[in-house]
Write a protein that holds these residues in place. Structure first.
Motif, PDB file in Angstrom:
ATOM      1  N   PRO A  15       0.837  -1.272  -0.141  1.00 52.29           N
ATOM      2  CA  PRO A  15       0.042   0.156  -0.025  1.00 52.29           C
ATOM      3  C   PRO A  15       0.986   1.121  -0.102  1.00 52.29           C
ATOM      4  N   ILE A  16       0.475   2.286  -0.811  1.00 51.88           N
ATOM      5  CA  ILE A  16       1.063   3.518  -0.880  1.00 51.88           C
ATOM      6  C   ILE A  16      -0.093   4.419  -0.559  1.00 51.88           C
ATOM      7  N   CYS A  17       0.187   5.182   0.534  1.00 54.53           N
ATOM      8  CA  CYS A  17      -0.952   6.225   0.976  1.00 54.53           C
ATOM      9  C   CYS A  17      -0.351   7.495   1.262  1.00 54.53           C
ATOM     10  N   PRO A  18      -0.184   8.266   0.494  1.00 54.40           N
ATOM     11  CA  PRO A  18       0.270   9.816   0.479  1.00 54.40           C
ATOM     12  C   PRO A  18      -0.198  10.402   1.790  1.00 54.40           C
ATOM     13  N   LYS A  19      -1.732  10.178   1.868  1.00 57.76           N
ATOM     14  CA  LYS A  19      -2.399  10.968   2.758  1.00 57.76           C
ATOM     15  C   LYS A  19      -2.094  10.683   4.373  1.00 57.76           C
ATOM     16  N   LEU A  20      -1.611   9.549   4.491  1.00 55.70           N
ATOM     17  CA  LEU A  20      -0.966   8.984   5.685  1.00 55.70           C
ATOM     18  C   LEU A  20       0.127   9.229   5.835  1.00 55.70           C
ATOM     19  N   SER A  21       1.140   8.940   4.790  1.00 57.42           N
ATOM     20  CA  SER A  21       2.524   9.339   5.107  1.00 57.42           C
ATOM     21  C   SER A  21       3.060  10.590   5.050  1.00 57.42           C
ATOM     22  N   GLU A  22       2.659  11.297   4.189  1.00 56.77           N
ATOM     23  CA  GLU A  22       3.190  12.643   3.988  1.00 56.77           C
ATOM     24  C   GLU A  22       2.334  13.603   4.878  1.00 56.77           C
ATOM     25  N   ALA A  23       1.342  13.359   5.621  1.00 55.32           N
ATOM     26  CA  ALA A  23       0.575  14.096   6.706  1.00 55.32           C
ATOM     27  C   ALA A  23       1.484  14.144   7.926  1.00 55.32           C
ATOM     28  N   GLN A  24       2.569  13.075   7.736  1.00 50.86           N
ATOM     29  CA  GLN A  24       3.305  13.090   9.183  1.00 50.86           C
ATOM     30  C   GLN A  24       4.132  14.160   9.314  1.00 50.86           C
ATOM     31  N   TYR A  25       4.846  14.720   8.098  1.00 53.43           N
ATOM     32  CA  TYR A  25       5.649  15.782   7.957  1.00 53.43           C
ATOM     33  C   TYR A  25       5.320  17.169   7.104  1.00 53.43           C
ATOM     34  N   LEU A  26       4.368  17.047   6.104  1.00 50.73           N
ATOM     35  CA  LEU A  26       4.020  18.215   5.589  1.00 50.73           C
ATOM     36  C   LEU A  26       2.711  19.032   6.280  1.00 50.73           C
ATOM     37  N   PHE A  51       2.865  18.172  -1.578  1.00 52.80           N
ATOM     38  CA  PHE A  51       2.221  17.191  -1.152  1.00 52.80           C
ATOM     39  C   PHE A  51       1.664  16.545  -2.647  1.00 52.80           C
ATOM     40  N   HIS A  52       1.022  17.505  -3.494  1.00 49.57           N
ATOM     41  CA  HIS A  52       0.603  17.013  -4.501  1.00 49.57           C
ATOM     42  C   HIS A  52       1.548  16.442  -5.666  1.00 49.57           C
ATOM     43  N   SER A  53       2.556  16.919  -5.578  1.00 44.17           N
ATOM     44  CA  SER A  53       3.851  16.535  -6.475  1.00 44.17           C
ATOM     45  C   SER A  53       4.293  15.075  -5.803  1.00 44.17           C
ATOM     46  N   ILE A  54       4.632  14.866  -4.665  1.00 39.42           N
ATOM     47  CA  ILE A  54       4.826  13.856  -4.048  1.00 39.42           C
ATOM     48  C   ILE A  54       3.791  12.720  -4.333  1.00 39.42           C
ATOM     49  N   ALA A  55       2.650  12.892  -4.201  1.00 45.41           N
ATOM     50  CA  ALA A  55       1.583  11.941  -4.491  1.00 45.41           C
ATOM     51  C   ALA A  55       1.677  11.362  -5.830  1.00 45.41           C
ATOM     52  N   ARG A  56       1.625  12.451  -6.837  1.00 41.47           N
ATOM     53  CA  ARG A  56       1.789  12.203  -8.264  1.00 41.47           C
ATOM     54  C   ARG A  56       2.926  11.261  -8.499  1.00 41.47           C
ATOM     55  N   GLN A  57       4.218  11.553  -7.874  1.00 39.88           N
ATOM     56  CA  GLN A  57       5.209  10.771  -8.073  1.00 39.88           C
ATOM     57  C   GLN A  57       4.929   9.431  -7.762  1.00 39.88           C
ATOM     58  N   LYS A  58       4.258   9.279  -6.547  1.00 38.66           N
ATOM     59  CA  LYS A  58       4.296   7.837  -6.017  1.00 38.66           C
ATOM     60  C   LYS A  58       2.921   7.275  -6.965  1.00 38.66           C
ATOM     61  N   LEU A  59       2.040   7.896  -7.300  1.00 45.86           N
ATOM     62  CA  LEU A  59       1.116   7.255  -8.229  1.00 45.86           C
ATOM     63  C   LEU A  59       1.943   6.539  -9.313  1.00 45.86           C
ATOM     64  N   ASP A  60       2.818   7.377  -9.919  1.00 45.14           N
ATOM     65  CA  ASP A  60       3.423   6.873 -11.125  1.00 45.14           C
ATOM     66  C   ASP A  60       4.073   5.643 -10.666  1.00 45.14           C
ATOM     67  N   ARG A  61       4.511   5.399  -9.673  1.00 47.26           N
ATOM     68  CA  ARG A  61       5.191   4.005  -9.273  1.00 47.26           C
ATOM     69  C   ARG A  61       4.255   2.882  -9.033  1.00 47.26           C
ATOM     70  N   CYS A  62       3.139   2.882  -9.113  1.00 49.73           N
ATOM     71  CA  CYS A  62       2.135   2.166  -8.762  1.00 49.73           C
ATOM     72  C   CYS A  62       1.494   1.608  -9.842  1.00 49.73           C
ATOM     73  N   ARG A  63       1.063   0.122  -9.773  1.00 49.50           N
ATOM     74  CA  ARG A  63       0.329  -0.558 -10.893  1.00 49.50           C
ATOM     75  C   ARG A  63      -1.186  -0.367 -10.772  1.00 49.50           C
ATOM     76  N   MET A  64      -1.544   0.011  -9.486  1.00 54.78           N
ATOM     77  CA  MET A  64      -3.136   0.208  -9.442  1.00 54.78           C
ATOM     78  C   MET A  64      -3.571   1.331  -8.482  1.00 54.78           C
ATOM     79  N   LEU A  65      -4.791   1.908  -8.573  1.00 57.29           N
ATOM     80  CA  LEU A  65      -5.274   2.725  -7.503  1.00 57.29           C
ATOM     81  C   LEU A  65      -6.418   2.024  -6.985  1.00 57.29           C
ATOM     82  N   VAL A  66      -6.654   2.164  -5.717  1.00 57.69           N
ATOM     83  CA  VAL A  66      -7.654   1.427  -5.129  1.00 57.69           C
ATOM     84  C   VAL A  66      -8.493   2.548  -4.161  1.00 57.69           C
ATOM     85  N   VAL A  67      -9.921   2.891  -4.654  1.00 61.17           N
ATOM     86  CA  VAL A  67     -10.506   3.578  -4.149  1.00 61.17           C
ATOM     87  C   VAL A  67     -11.010   2.979  -2.787  1.00 61.17           C
TER      88      VAL A  67
END
Length: 109
Positions: free
Chosen positions: A33-44, A55-71
């Motif tokens: 699981p890759i969850c920017p809303k949980l991880s980046e909220a720790q320091y941003l 935050f949005h830039s980091i989230a986009r970069q992480k999304l680029d590395r994922c195979r899927m998005l889970v709603v």
């Protein structure tokens, strides 16, 4: 065996305990699981305009590395719609957490 990265798409207002629960379930289903809303909220700080952009830039970069998005969750917020749209532009698999569970159950995992 390497596990696929799964981007956790949830409402920005989701409580951290819910985000952790979503991540745990995705992990139990065999994904990373890759969850920017949980991880980046720790320091941003989202109240700071520069950090919100970061935050949005980091989230986009992480999304680029994922195979899927889970709603995750029952409602799709505006920010979630934007993440789903970005995933679709990248031809990523988009599914719900319930859908992912059903797929795994159907395959006996």
């Amino acid at each position: 065996m390497e596990k696929a990265f799964a981007y956790i798409c949830a409402d920005a207002e989701a409580a951290p305990h819910l985000l952790r629960r979503y991540c745990r379930k995705v992990y139990e289903l065999g994904y990373v699981p890759i969850c920017p809303k949980l991880s980046e909220a720790q320091y941003l700080q989202p109240d700071d305009a520069d950090e919100k952009r970061d935050f949005h830039s980091i989230a986009r970069q992480k999304l680029d590395r994922c195979r899927m998005l889970v709603v995750c969750g029952n409602e799709i917020s505006h920010s979630m719609s934007a993440e789903i749209g970005a995933a679709e532009k990248r031809n990523l698999i988009c599914t719900t957490l319930d859908g992912l569970i059903k797929i795994k159950e159907a395959h006996g995992v």
